[in-house]
Structures are given as C-alpha cells and as structure tokens.
Design a protein around this motif. Structure first.
Motif, PDB file in Angstrom:
ATOM      1  N   ARG A 102       0.840  -1.199   0.000  1.00 23.01           N
ATOM      2  CA  ARG A 102       0.000   0.000   0.000  1.00 23.01           C
ATOM      3  C   ARG A 102       0.877   1.252   0.000  1.00 23.01           C
ATOM      4  O   ARG A 102       0.620   2.214  -0.740  1.00 23.01           O
ATOM      5  CB  ARG A 102      -0.919  -0.024   1.224  1.00 23.01           C
ATOM      6  CG  ARG A 102      -1.992   1.080   1.203  1.00 23.01           C
ATOM      7  CD  ARG A 102      -2.905   0.996   2.416  1.00 23.01           C
ATOM      8  NE  ARG A 102      -3.587  -0.285   2.477  1.00 23.01           N
ATOM      9  CZ  ARG A 102      -3.339  -1.238   3.369  1.00 23.01           C
ATOM     10  NH1 ARG A 102      -2.394  -1.052   4.285  1.00 23.01           N
ATOM     11  NH2 ARG A 102      -4.016  -2.379   3.362  1.00 23.01           N
ATOM     12  N   ALA A 103       1.934   1.247   0.808  1.00 20.15           N
ATOM     13  CA  ALA A 103       2.842   2.398   0.857  1.00 20.15           C
ATOM     14  C   ALA A 103       3.579   2.568  -0.465  1.00 20.15           C
ATOM     15  O   ALA A 103       3.817   3.693  -0.937  1.00 20.15           O
ATOM     16  CB  ALA A 103       3.835   2.225   1.997  1.00 20.15           C
ATOM     17  N   LEU A 104       3.940   1.434  -1.092  1.00 20.09           N
ATOM     18  CA  LEU A 104       4.636   1.498  -2.379  1.00 20.09           C
ATOM     19  C   LEU A 104       3.742   2.114  -3.452  1.00 20.09           C
ATOM     20  O   LEU A 104       4.190   2.979  -4.219  1.00 20.09           O
ATOM     21  CB  LEU A 104       5.078   0.095  -2.791  1.00 20.09           C
ATOM     22  CG  LEU A 104       5.784  -0.022  -4.149  1.00 20.09           C
ATOM     23  CD1 LEU A 104       7.090   0.748  -4.154  1.00 20.09           C
ATOM     24  CD2 LEU A 104       6.048  -1.493  -4.510  1.00 20.09           C
ATOM     25  N   CYS A 105       2.478   1.689  -3.500  1.00 17.97           N
ATOM     26  CA  CYS A 105       1.556   2.236  -4.504  1.00 17.97           C
ATOM     27  C   CYS A 105       1.351   3.734  -4.311  1.00 17.97           C
ATOM     28  O   CYS A 105       1.371   4.510  -5.283  1.00 17.97           O
ATOM     29  CB  CYS A 105       0.201   1.510  -4.418  1.00 17.97           C
ATOM     30  SG  CYS A 105       0.275  -0.218  -4.947  1.00 17.97           S
ATOM     31  N   ASN A 106       1.172   4.152  -3.076  1.00 21.65           N
ATOM     32  CA  ASN A 106       0.965   5.585  -2.807  1.00 21.65           C
ATOM     33  C   ASN A 106       2.189   6.396  -3.222  1.00 21.65           C
ATOM     34  O   ASN A 106       2.069   7.481  -3.804  1.00 21.65           O
ATOM     35  CB  ASN A 106       0.674   5.793  -1.318  1.00 21.65           C
ATOM     36  CG  ASN A 106      -0.675   5.232  -0.910  1.00 21.65           C
ATOM     37  OD1 ASN A 106      -1.574   5.088  -1.744  1.00 21.65           O
ATOM     38  ND2 ASN A 106      -0.829   4.909   0.365  1.00 21.65           N
ATOM     39  N   SER A 107       3.363   5.883  -2.920  1.00 20.26           N
ATOM     40  CA  SER A 107       4.586   6.622  -3.235  1.00 20.26           C
ATOM     41  C   SER A 107       4.779   6.730  -4.743  1.00 20.26           C
ATOM     42  O   SER A 107       5.087   7.798  -5.285  1.00 20.26           O
ATOM     43  CB  SER A 107       5.807   5.933  -2.604  1.00 20.26           C
ATOM     44  OG  SER A 107       5.710   5.930  -1.204  1.00 20.26           O
ATOM     45  N   VAL A 108       4.592   5.618  -5.447  1.00 14.90           N
ATOM     46  CA  VAL A 108       4.813   5.619  -6.889  1.00 14.90           C
ATOM     47  C   VAL A 108       3.819   6.542  -7.589  1.00 14.90           C
ATOM     48  O   VAL A 108       4.191   7.355  -8.460  1.00 14.90           O
ATOM     49  CB  VAL A 108       4.715   4.185  -7.445  1.00 14.90           C
ATOM     50  CG1 VAL A 108       4.711   4.201  -8.974  1.00 14.90           C
ATOM     51  CG2 VAL A 108       5.865   3.335  -6.936  1.00 14.90           C
ATOM     52  N   VAL A 109       2.548   6.426  -7.250  1.00 17.53           N
ATOM     53  CA  VAL A 109       1.528   7.263  -7.893  1.00 17.53           C
ATOM     54  C   VAL A 109       1.775   8.735  -7.597  1.00 17.53           C
ATOM     55  O   VAL A 109       1.615   9.613  -8.460  1.00 17.53           O
ATOM     56  CB  VAL A 109       0.124   6.824  -7.447  1.00 17.53           C
ATOM     57  CG1 VAL A 109      -0.933   7.809  -7.966  1.00 17.53           C
ATOM     58  CG2 VAL A 109      -0.177   5.423  -7.928  1.00 17.53           C
ATOM     59  N   SER A 110       2.193   9.044  -6.366  1.00 14.97           N
ATOM     60  CA  SER A 110       2.414  10.443  -5.984  1.00 14.97           C
ATOM     61  C   SER A 110       3.636  11.036  -6.668  1.00 14.97           C
ATOM     62  O   SER A 110       3.678  12.248  -6.934  1.00 14.97           O
ATOM     63  CB  SER A 110       2.582  10.545  -4.464  1.00 14.97           C
ATOM     64  OG  SER A 110       1.424  10.076  -3.803  1.00 14.97           O
ATOM     65  N   LEU A 111       4.632  10.226  -6.946  1.00 17.69           N
ATOM     66  CA  LEU A 111       5.872  10.740  -7.540  1.00 17.69           C
ATOM     67  C   LEU A 111       5.899  10.645  -9.055  1.00 17.69           C
ATOM     68  O   LEU A 111       6.736  11.276  -9.701  1.00 17.69           O
ATOM     69  CB  LEU A 111       7.071   9.972  -6.972  1.00 17.69           C
ATOM     70  CG  LEU A 111       7.346  10.091  -5.474  1.00 17.69           C
ATOM     71  CD1 LEU A 111       8.459   9.133  -5.061  1.00 17.69           C
ATOM     72  CD2 LEU A 111       7.737  11.526  -5.113  1.00 17.69           C
ATOM     73  N   SER A 112       4.995   9.865  -9.642  1.00 16.62           N
ATOM     74  CA  SER A 112       5.095   9.569 -11.076  1.00 16.62           C
ATOM     75  C   SER A 112       4.900  10.794 -11.953  1.00 16.62           C
ATOM     76  O   SER A 112       5.395  10.832 -13.080  1.00 16.62           O
ATOM     77  CB  SER A 112       4.061   8.500 -11.453  1.00 16.62           C
ATOM     78  OG  SER A 112       2.750   8.959 -11.180  1.00 16.62           O
ATOM     79  N   TRP A 113       4.186  11.831 -11.460  1.00 19.01           N
ATOM     80  CA  TRP A 113       3.960  13.011 -12.302  1.00 19.01           C
ATOM     81  C   TRP A 113       5.250  13.790 -12.546  1.00 19.01           C
ATOM     82  O   TRP A 113       5.315  14.619 -13.453  1.00 19.01           O
ATOM     83  CB  TRP A 113       2.911  13.927 -11.647  1.00 19.01           C
ATOM     84  CG  TRP A 113       3.404  14.573 -10.365  1.00 19.01           C
ATOM     85  CD1 TRP A 113       3.314  14.072  -9.120  1.00 19.01           C
ATOM     86  CD2 TRP A 113       4.077  15.830 -10.257  1.00 19.01           C
ATOM     87  NE1 TRP A 113       3.885  14.912  -8.209  1.00 19.01           N
ATOM     88  CE2 TRP A 113       4.353  16.024  -8.897  1.00 19.01           C
ATOM     89  CE3 TRP A 113       4.453  16.816 -11.173  1.00 19.01           C
ATOM     90  CZ2 TRP A 113       5.012  17.143  -8.413  1.00 19.01           C
ATOM     91  CZ3 TRP A 113       5.094  17.945 -10.695  1.00 19.01           C
ATOM     92  CH2 TRP A 113       5.373  18.103  -9.320  1.00 19.01           C
ATOM     93  N   ARG A 114       6.296  13.519 -11.723  1.00 17.81           N
ATOM     94  CA  ARG A 114       7.544  14.262 -11.849  1.00 17.81           C
ATOM     95  C   ARG A 114       8.439  13.755 -12.982  1.00 17.81           C
ATOM     96  O   ARG A 114       9.464  14.331 -13.258  1.00 17.81           O
ATOM     97  CB  ARG A 114       8.349  14.185 -10.531  1.00 17.81           C
ATOM     98  CG  ARG A 114       7.657  14.878  -9.362  1.00 17.81           C
ATOM     99  CD  ARG A 114       8.462  14.677  -8.086  1.00 17.81           C
ATOM    100  NE  ARG A 114       7.887  15.415  -6.968  1.00 17.81           N
ATOM    101  CZ  ARG A 114       8.197  16.677  -6.665  1.00 17.81           C
ATOM    102  NH1 ARG A 114       9.071  17.334  -7.386  1.00 17.81           N
ATOM    103  NH2 ARG A 114       7.630  17.276  -5.636  1.00 17.81           N
ATOM    104  N   THR A 115       8.060  12.669 -13.590  1.00 17.20           N
ATOM    105  CA  THR A 115       8.917  12.108 -14.641  1.00 17.20           C
ATOM    106  C   THR A 115       8.119  11.889 -15.909  1.00 17.20           C
ATOM    107  O   THR A 115       6.978  11.437 -15.876  1.00 17.20           O
ATOM    108  CB  THR A 115       9.542  10.780 -14.192  1.00 17.20           C
ATOM    109  OG1 THR A 115      10.263  10.229 -15.265  1.00 17.20           O
ATOM    110  CG2 THR A 115       8.483   9.800 -13.737  1.00 17.20           C
TER     111      THR A 115
END
Length: 601
Positions: A102-115
């Motif tokens: 759950r923490a991994l999904c939240n982190s990836v989705v939250s950071l993905s807009w930066r790339t």
C-alpha cells in the motif's frame, strides 16, 4: 491470476495513461509487482531477484532520474527508498492487504507526475550500452557485440532514442571545443576582470582535469567501438590547457590556493605523457589482474616463469592493439605516437624481466625459456618502433635510444659460464673429499666392490662429470664450440688434479721387497762403491739401509702387502678414469646439439 487476466491488467494500465497524468515507465513495474506472484517463478530466489529489478527501475525513474527534481525531505520519496533498501535482504510482501504494498503504490503514484520517462530511458540506454563490455575485464567487449548492438537498436523506438541522441556524446565534445575556441579569444583581451579570470581558471581546470583523467588511462576508458571519441576529447583537453597556460595569469589571482596548477607543455609533450601513462597503467593492470597463467600445456605449475611467459604474450598483444586502434588517432598530435607506446611497453617488460633475473640466480632451463621469449618480444617491438619512426627527421634514432636492449644473448652466455663454473666447483668438492678420505695413511684406498676394483671417489667424480655434460646439452640453447671448450677445460683441470693426487699417494718403500742384509760388505767396502757406480736402480744404498733400519724388528713384507693392494686399486682407478674420459670426450666432440660458428671475412 491467468495469463490472459494478467495481460488485460497490464493493457488497462497502459491505456489508462492517455491523460498523461502518470508515466507508464513508472506504473508498469508497479503493476508487475502487484500481479506477478512468487508461485509463478521456479524458486523463491529467482522471484527475489526479479522483484529487486522492478524496484530498482522505480528507484531510477522516480528518485535518481526524475524530470522534475525531488526534495530529499519528500515523504513519498523517503518511503520508496526505505522499501527499496528493505528488499535487498528479503522479498517484500506484495499481497492485497500488505502495508508495504500500500505504501509502495501511494509513493509511486504520488511521484510519477515528476517524470516523463525520458531521463530514465536515457539511463536505461546507457545501462544497455555498458552490458556489451566483459564484466571480468572492462577493457574488452563481448564477442557478441554486433548482435547486442542490433538488439539495442530495436529498443530505440520504445525508449525514444535515435541515432543523433546515441551519438550525442562526441557531438557535445565538438560543440564544447568550438565554444572554447571562442573563449580563447575573450581570454586574450587585456581588460579582463578579476572575477572573470577566477571563473575561467576554475572552469577550465575542471574541464581539463576531467578530460585528462580519461586520457591518462585511455586503454581503460576507450575501446574499439568508442576509440573515435579521443578525436573529440583530446583537442578539448589540449585547448583548455593552452588557454590556462597562455591567457590565465596566476599572478592575477586566476588560480586560488588549492586549485590545480597547470604546467604549459607543447602538444607533442602532453600527448607523449598521456601515452606513457596509459601504457604503464595498462601493463600494470595485466600484472595485477591475476589472470596470468602459471601452468604449461601439460598442467605443470611453472610459477613466476609461467606468469612471465604469459606476460610477454599479453604485452605483445597489447602493443599490436595499440598500433591498430589508438596510434592512428594519436599520430595526428604526436608523429611518433606508436613508437612512444612501443618503447614504453619495452621498458615495462624490461623492468619485470630484470627483477625476475635478480631473484632467479643461476641459469635454469625455464630461465632460458623466459629470456628467449623476451628476445622474441624485443624483436617484435623494435620492428614496430622502426616502422613507426620511419618518417621522423632523425629516422627514429631518438626514440630508439630509449630502448635499452635486454641483451638476452649476453645474459644467457654469462649465466651459462657461471653455470659451468658452478658445476666444476661441485666436482672440486668431490675431489677435496677424496683427498680427505682416500689417503694411504688412513688405509682407505678400498675398491668399490670385487667386480669394480677402483676407488669410490673416482665413481663420484665421473658421475658428477657425466651429469654435468648431460645437463649441459639439455639447456635449450645453441651450444657453440667455445662453450664446449670452456666446459672441457674445466673438467680437464679437475681430472688432472685428481690423477696427480692418485699418483702422489704412497711411498716407494711400501712396494719394494726388502733386501736381505749384506754379511760381508759394509758401506766403505769396494763392492759397495762399485755398486753405487754400476747400479741403474734409483734406490740408493743409503735408502736400502734406511729401509732395512726402519724394518728392524719387523717381519718382511710379503709381495702382496696392503700397500701393494692399494697400488693396484689406484692403478685400476686411473684406468677407470681414462676409459670414462674418452667417453666424455666423444660426447663433447660429436654431440648433434653443438652449433657451428660461421666465420665471416
């Protein structure tokens, strides 16, 4: 999950990116982690390795190479990094109810807009390019390099890479060189401000230092596929050096304390320095790599000898590679680049050879092998230097003078003469032992056996001589007549001393029968005086009397006395020596391994 369901899940993931709110490059590894389970792999270790690869891709795309930089204090970035680090020891739980997932999904989705994926794609392309090099030796490419490059080209459309981007590195170096040329004109202006000089010195020193770091070890940094980059990097380093040396004044504060001080050299001298430094480093790498073979074709351990033989081959191969790949490019800035490199290889191997000979001592067969291999290497290197310097003004005499000859033939000859002397000294030790033991007064002139009625010392002496001659002709070099004469003269002197010793043992009275006492004559009688004049015998009357006097009270010696028996043994010993000396003489004269010396008029 079935393969069809998994395929549908991945398709939905990709189709869902139409709005561009998240990067497919970042979401795809996440979806793979969510849907692929350990049961779909052959064993747990394989799944663990695969899972770590997916997390590393997420780390590279979202943390290391994002399009928009991320603050180190970003909570999602911290959580993602913690999960990546935790996966190094054991697989993470990817179940639906897993807090880690759950923490991994939240982190990836939250950071993905930066790339937007492009920085990551370039990173992946560089990783693919690095894979063509042999991980055991980074200076070598794999044999399948052409096939690997063709496969990489098929990823360009997916990664957004094209040939101009692929060739961007040398193009950027060319552009930088053009900018530096313009900068050199600005640096000539007399009204330069102090801040300008300081900034210029700092930037140029950094550029020149980074470029030289690669050039000083160009064997490590450039390969057959990338050697052309030297054409762009070398002019950049030389121009930066020129600007620093000519136009940046240290007295104006151009270089602050602690900055790199640049010494202005000519182009040829600087390139000469790069060549010598890189060649020495490449040669050292061969020695320190631990890949030098120490066994022969039969598996026999040759130790240092085997390593030195292999090193000669590696040095020759490296010199040929230098001439083929690097020298044609470096020649544009240094006319005898190939000659400088070859001379450096010659010097490097010569230093190792000198150390080896100092530790080896006297001549041995494997020492000859090393010296002969060194001689062959020297011939190849000398020929390369001659070819490389043919167009020089001095005909290459200057560079050739740097090649201090190995003098292989002289070393072998000197070592062989020392070897002969060592063997003769060993024979002299045998002779000295005989003088101590085979002595009349110690009663030790005993036969070896009834079937071999001669002295044991003679057997030892001849065995040593025969072994010496046999070993002499086993040495793998051309044996010349003068060397044979040296050995023969040493053995001759040894035999002469031994035979002289054998002949000197004993006294005359030990072998002459005792004369009966004379009844009617005395020393002053006429008969005695007549005897003195007429007798051809070398034994004087006084001697006879002395003998008689010395035997007073003793029984007369029988004709086969102990002294006579020793005389027989010594005569047999001399006969034994003569027969073997003829055999040795024949071997020394008629051996097929003797090389005739051709006299030139």
């Amino acid at each position: 999950m079935t393969h069809q369901a998994r395929r549908n899940s991945l398709m939905r993931t990709l189709v869902g990116q139409v709005h561009g709110t998240a990067s497919g490059d970042a979401i795809l590894p996440l979806e793979l982690l969510r849907h692929l389970k350990p049961s779909e792999f052959n064993h747990g270790h394989e799944y663990h390795l695969w899972q770590r690869r997916q997390l590393k891709i997420l780390e590279a795309g979202l943390l290391q190479h994002p399009s928009v930089p991320i603050d180190k204090s970003n909570t999602f970035a911290i959580h993602l990094l913690e999960i990546v680090l935790a996966s190094e020891t054991k697989p993470i739980d990817t179940g639906k109810n897993s807090d880690t997932m759950r923490a991994l999904c939240n982190s990836v989705v939250s950071l993905s807009w930066r790339t937007d994926g492009f920085p990551l794609n370039v990173h992946l392309h560089i990783a693919l390019l690095q894979s063509i090099f042999d991980f055991r030796d980074e200076t070598l490419v794999l044999d399948e390099v052409d096939e690997l490059l063709e496969l990489m080209k098929k990823t360009w459309s997916t990664l957004g890479i094209n040939r101009p981007i692929h060739n961007m590195s040398p193009d950027l170096l060319c552009a930088a060189h053009t900018i530096l040329a313009e900068l050199a004109n600005d640096a000539k202006k007399p009204d330069r401000e102090a801040i300008y000089v300081r900034m210029l010195a700092s930037v140029l020193a950094s550029m020149q230092g980074r470029a030289e770091k690669r050039l000083l070890r160009y064997h490590d940094n450039f390969h057959r596929g990338t050697v052309g980059q030297i054409e762009n990097l070398l002019p950049l380093a030389l121009l930066a050096l020129k600007i620093l040396g000519e136009y940046v004044s240290i007295t104006e504060g151009g270089l602050e304390r602690g900055a790199t001080k640049v010494v202005m050299d000519s182009t040829g001298d600087r390139v000469d320095h790069y060549i010598r430094s890189s060649v020495k480093n490449a040669f050292t790498n061969i020695i320190e790599s631990g890949n030098l073979r120490t066994e022969d074709s039969d598996g026999n351990d040759l130790g240092e000898t085997g390593a030195l033989l292999q090193l000669a081959k590696e040095a020759e191969d490296l010199a040929l590679r230098e001439r083929e790949c690097f020298s044609p490019i470096l020649k544009r800035w240094h006319s005898i680049a190939a000659g400088v490199a070859t001379v450096t290889f010659h010097q490097c191997y010569g230093a190792v050879l000198k150390q080896y000979l100092a530790e080896t001592g006297t001549l041995k067969n494997h020492t000859v092998d090393v010296l002969q291999r060194a001689g062959n290497l020297e011939k190849v290197l000398v020929q390369m230097v001659v070819e490389a310097s043919a167009e020089c003004d001095d005909g290459g005499k200057g560079i050739v003078r740097e090649m201090i000859p190995y003098e292989v033939d002289s070393i072998i000859l000197r070592q062989l003469r020392l070897w002969i002397q060592e063997k003769i000294n060993k024979g002299k030790e045998c002779y000295l032992r005989a003088k101590e033991s085979e002595n009349l007064y110690l009663h030790t002139w005993n036969p070896k056996s009834k079937s071999e009625p001669y002295a044991q010392s003679a057997v030892e002496l001849m065995r040593n001589a025969k072994d010496t001659v046999d070993d002499f002709f086993e040495i793998p070099i051309g044996i010349t007549d003068d060397l044979v004469h040296d050995l023969a003269d040493g053995l001759q002197q040894l035999f002469r001393e031994y035979t002289t010793f054998v002949a000197s043992c004993g006294a005359r009275h030990s072998y002459l029968p005792t004369l009966p006492p004379l009844k009617r004559c005395n020393s002053d009688s006429k008969f005695s005086k007549l005897w003195k004049k007429a007798s051809p015998c070398t034994v004087a009357v006084e001697d006879v009397q002395q003998i008689n006097g010395s035997n007073e009270g003793h029984h007369p010696r029988p004709s086969t006395s102990r002294g006579t028996q020793r005389l027989h043994i010594r005569l047999n010993t001399l006969h034994y020596l003569v027969s073997y000396i003829h055999s040795l003489d024949k071997t020394l004269s008629l051996s097929p391994k003797i090389v005739p010396v051709l006299l030139t008029l």
